[in-house]
Design a protein around this motif. Sequence first.
Motif, PDB file in Angstrom:
ATOM      1  N   ALA A 150      75.992 102.361  23.113  1.00  0.00           N
ATOM      2  CA  ALA A 150      77.036 102.541  22.102  1.00  0.00           C
ATOM      3  C   ALA A 150      76.450 103.043  20.780  1.00  0.00           C
ATOM      4  CB  ALA A 150      77.781 101.222  21.882  1.00  0.00           C
ATOM      5  N   VAL A 151      75.329 102.440  20.353  1.00  0.00           N
ATOM      6  CA  VAL A 151      74.706 102.811  19.074  1.00  0.00           C
ATOM      7  C   VAL A 151      74.118 104.221  19.113  1.00  0.00           C
ATOM      8  CG1 VAL A 151      72.685 102.310  17.621  1.00  0.00           C
ATOM      9  CG2 VAL A 151      74.244 100.476  18.242  1.00  0.00           C
ATOM     10  N   LEU A 152      73.406 104.539  20.198  1.00  0.00           N
ATOM     11  CA  LEU A 152      72.664 105.799  20.246  1.00  0.00           C
ATOM     12  C   LEU A 152      73.507 106.987  20.681  1.00  0.00           C
ATOM     13  CD1 LEU A 152      69.348 104.522  21.846  1.00  0.00           C
ATOM     14  CD2 LEU A 152      69.699 105.166  19.465  1.00  0.00           C
ATOM     15  N   PHE A 153      74.472 106.740  21.587  1.00  0.00           N
ATOM     16  CA  PHE A 153      75.236 107.854  22.155  1.00  0.00           C
ATOM     17  C   PHE A 153      76.724 107.801  21.836  1.00  0.00           C
ATOM     18  CE2 PHE A 153      71.799 106.855  25.337  1.00  0.00           C
ATOM     19  CZ  PHE A 153      70.952 107.895  24.964  1.00  0.00           C
ATOM     20  N   ASN A 154      77.165 106.725  21.178  1.00  0.00           N
ATOM     21  CA  ASN A 154      78.585 106.539  20.897  1.00  0.00           C
ATOM     22  C   ASN A 154      79.389 106.593  22.197  1.00  0.00           C
ATOM     23  OD1 ASN A 154      80.174 105.866  18.687  1.00  0.00           O
ATOM     24  ND2 ASN A 154      81.114 107.895  18.633  1.00  0.00           N
ATOM     25  N   GLN A 155      78.839 105.941  23.233  1.00  0.00           N
ATOM     26  CA  GLN A 155      79.469 105.930  24.557  1.00  0.00           C
ATOM     27  C   GLN A 155      79.482 104.513  25.117  1.00  0.00           C
ATOM     28  OE1 GLN A 155      76.935 108.820  26.503  1.00  0.00           O
ATOM     29  NE2 GLN A 155      78.370 110.502  26.122  1.00  0.00           N
ATOM     30  N   ARG A 156      80.320 104.321  26.138  1.00  0.00           N
ATOM     31  CA  ARG A 156      80.495 103.005  26.758  1.00  0.00           C
ATOM     32  C   ARG A 156      79.802 102.990  28.119  1.00  0.00           C
ATOM     33  NH1 ARG A 156      85.334 101.755  29.843  1.00  0.00           N
ATOM     34  NH2 ARG A 156      86.170 103.632  28.872  1.00  0.00           N
ATOM     35  N   PHE A 157      78.840 102.079  28.262  1.00  0.00           N
ATOM     36  CA  PHE A 157      78.122 101.949  29.538  1.00  0.00           C
ATOM     37  C   PHE A 157      78.871 100.950  30.403  1.00  0.00           C
ATOM     38  CE2 PHE A 157      74.735 100.126  32.255  1.00  0.00           C
ATOM     39  CZ  PHE A 157      74.321 101.293  32.874  1.00  0.00           C
ATOM     40  N   ILE A 158      79.272 101.405  31.589  1.00  0.00           N
ATOM     41  CA  ILE A 158      80.065 100.550  32.482  1.00  0.00           C
ATOM     42  C   ILE A 158      79.128  99.771  33.406  1.00  0.00           C
ATOM     43  CG2 ILE A 158      81.739 100.552  34.373  1.00  0.00           C
ATOM     44  CD1 ILE A 158      82.984 103.041  33.079  1.00  0.00           C
ATOM     45  N   LYS A 159      79.324  98.447  33.420  1.00  0.00           N
ATOM     46  CA  LYS A 159      78.575  97.574  34.330  1.00  0.00           C
ATOM     47  C   LYS A 159      79.586  96.765  35.145  1.00  0.00           C
ATOM     48  CE  LYS A 159      74.694  95.316  33.079  1.00  0.00           C
ATOM     49  NZ  LYS A 159      73.413  95.882  33.512  1.00  0.00           N
ATOM     50  N   SER A 160      79.523  96.894  36.445  1.00  0.00           N
ATOM     51  CA  SER A 160      80.437  96.167  37.321  1.00  0.00           C
ATOM     52  C   SER A 160      79.946  94.735  37.529  1.00  0.00           C
ATOM     53  CB  SER A 160      80.531  96.883  38.677  1.00  0.00           C
ATOM     54  OG  SER A 160      80.982  95.988  39.667  1.00  0.00           O
ATOM     55  N   LYS A 161      80.788  93.772  37.131  1.00  0.00           N
ATOM     56  CA  LYS A 161      80.416  92.366  37.322  1.00  0.00           C
ATOM     57  C   LYS A 161      80.313  92.035  38.811  1.00  0.00           C
ATOM     58  CE  LYS A 161      81.328  89.461  33.960  1.00  0.00           C
ATOM     59  NZ  LYS A 161      82.076  88.648  33.005  1.00  0.00           N
ATOM     60  N   LYS A 162      81.164  92.664  39.608  1.00  0.00           N
ATOM     61  CA  LYS A 162      81.155  92.426  41.058  1.00  0.00           C
ATOM     62  C   LYS A 162      79.818  92.878  41.659  1.00  0.00           C
ATOM     63  CE  LYS A 162      83.747  93.382  45.270  1.00  0.00           C
ATOM     64  NZ  LYS A 162      84.819  94.181  45.881  1.00  0.00           N
ATOM     65  N   ALA A 163      79.354  94.063  41.244  1.00  0.00           N
ATOM     66  CA  ALA A 163      78.059  94.553  41.750  1.00  0.00           C
ATOM     67  C   ALA A 163      76.917  93.694  41.228  1.00  0.00           C
ATOM     68  CB  ALA A 163      77.856  96.007  41.350  1.00  0.00           C
ATOM     69  N   ALA A 164      76.996  93.300  39.958  1.00  0.00           N
ATOM     70  CA  ALA A 164      75.917  92.517  39.337  1.00  0.00           C
ATOM     71  C   ALA A 164      75.658  91.222  40.095  1.00  0.00           C
ATOM     72  CB  ALA A 164      76.260  92.210  37.883  1.00  0.00           C
ATOM     73  N   THR A 165      76.720  90.592  40.588  1.00  0.00           N
ATOM     74  CA  THR A 165      76.576  89.289  41.246  1.00  0.00           C
ATOM     75  C   THR A 165      76.626  89.414  42.771  1.00  0.00           C
ATOM     76  OG1 THR A 165      78.962  88.946  41.030  1.00  0.00           O
ATOM     77  CG2 THR A 165      77.561  88.028  39.295  1.00  0.00           C
ATOM     78  N   SER A 166      76.406  90.618  43.282  1.00  0.00           N
ATOM     79  CA  SER A 166      76.450  90.838  44.731  1.00  0.00           C
ATOM     80  C   SER A 166      75.124  90.430  45.376  1.00  0.00           C
ATOM     81  CB  SER A 166      76.769  92.310  45.032  1.00  0.00           C
ATOM     82  OG  SER A 166      75.769  93.154  44.486  1.00  0.00           O
ATOM     83  N   ASN A 167      75.078  90.508  46.694  1.00  0.00           N
ATOM     84  CA  ASN A 167      73.878  90.090  47.438  1.00  0.00           C
ATOM     85  C   ASN A 167      72.857  91.224  47.485  1.00  0.00           C
ATOM     86  OD1 ASN A 167      71.944  89.075  49.107  1.00  0.00           O
ATOM     87  ND2 ASN A 167      73.256  88.910  50.910  1.00  0.00           N
ATOM     88  N   TRP A 168      71.872  91.162  46.601  1.00  0.00           N
ATOM     89  CA  TRP A 168      70.854  92.219  46.522  1.00  0.00           C
ATOM     90  C   TRP A 168      69.807  92.089  47.629  1.00  0.00           C
ATOM     91  CZ3 TRP A 168      72.035  96.247  43.778  1.00  0.00           C
ATOM     92  CH2 TRP A 168      72.932  96.102  42.711  1.00  0.00           C
ATOM     93  N   ALA A 169      69.846  90.992  48.383  1.00  0.00           N
ATOM     94  CA  ALA A 169      68.924  90.834  49.509  1.00  0.00           C
ATOM     95  C   ALA A 169      69.476  91.451  50.790  1.00  0.00           C
ATOM     96  CB  ALA A 169      68.639  89.346  49.738  1.00  0.00           C
TER      97      ALA A 169
END
Length: 200
Positions: A150-169
């Motif tokens: 947001a500070v450097l590019f004046n843009q919104r970085f999208i992070k999916s909560k569903k993906a973040a807490t998914s099974n990475w194994a």
Amino acid sequence: MQPRHATPSKDDIALLPVFPRLGLDRITLVTTGQQAQDALAVLTRLPAWGFDTESKPTFVKDQVSEGPHILQLSSAEHAWVFQLHEPGCSAIAGQLLAWPGITKAGFGLGDDRKRIIAKLGVEPANVLELNTVFLQRGYRKDMGVKGAVAVLFNQRFIKSKKAATSNWANPRLSEAQLVYAANDAYAAFKVLQALGASDA
């Protein structure tokens, strides 16, 4: 005394245009020793990488994570997502993390470092914690990738909560997991470039 810079709020960030992410055509999934060797040949020619890891979430108190399960490295054009369940692949991933002379930049890397040492038996070399760079420049410590974009590019970085807490194994990662993981490292690289904190 260093002036303190304001950081955008969640509401401010929500109004910004979306940060352009890497698509699947610019992401390589690395699951074997041979694929890892191919990635190593490309990555070790670069001066810097965006860097992150993912671990299967733990939901029980005092449960110790067996992660990282995924290692993500990114250049300005492409990202590599290493699955660490195959010994040949994890050995080269460890080799890359210990590679001297290449900056490995990311956010909130303290836990990643401990888990890498425990799982891969290597001390990551030339790691640059981007939160520290922002702190040195007068921003709050926990800037994170969303605040930095947001500070450097004046843009919104999208992070999916569903993906973040998914099974990475999981041996078979979904397309959503690949895009999530790759772009965490890619955004870190773009932030590093914009900060001019490396020769990236």
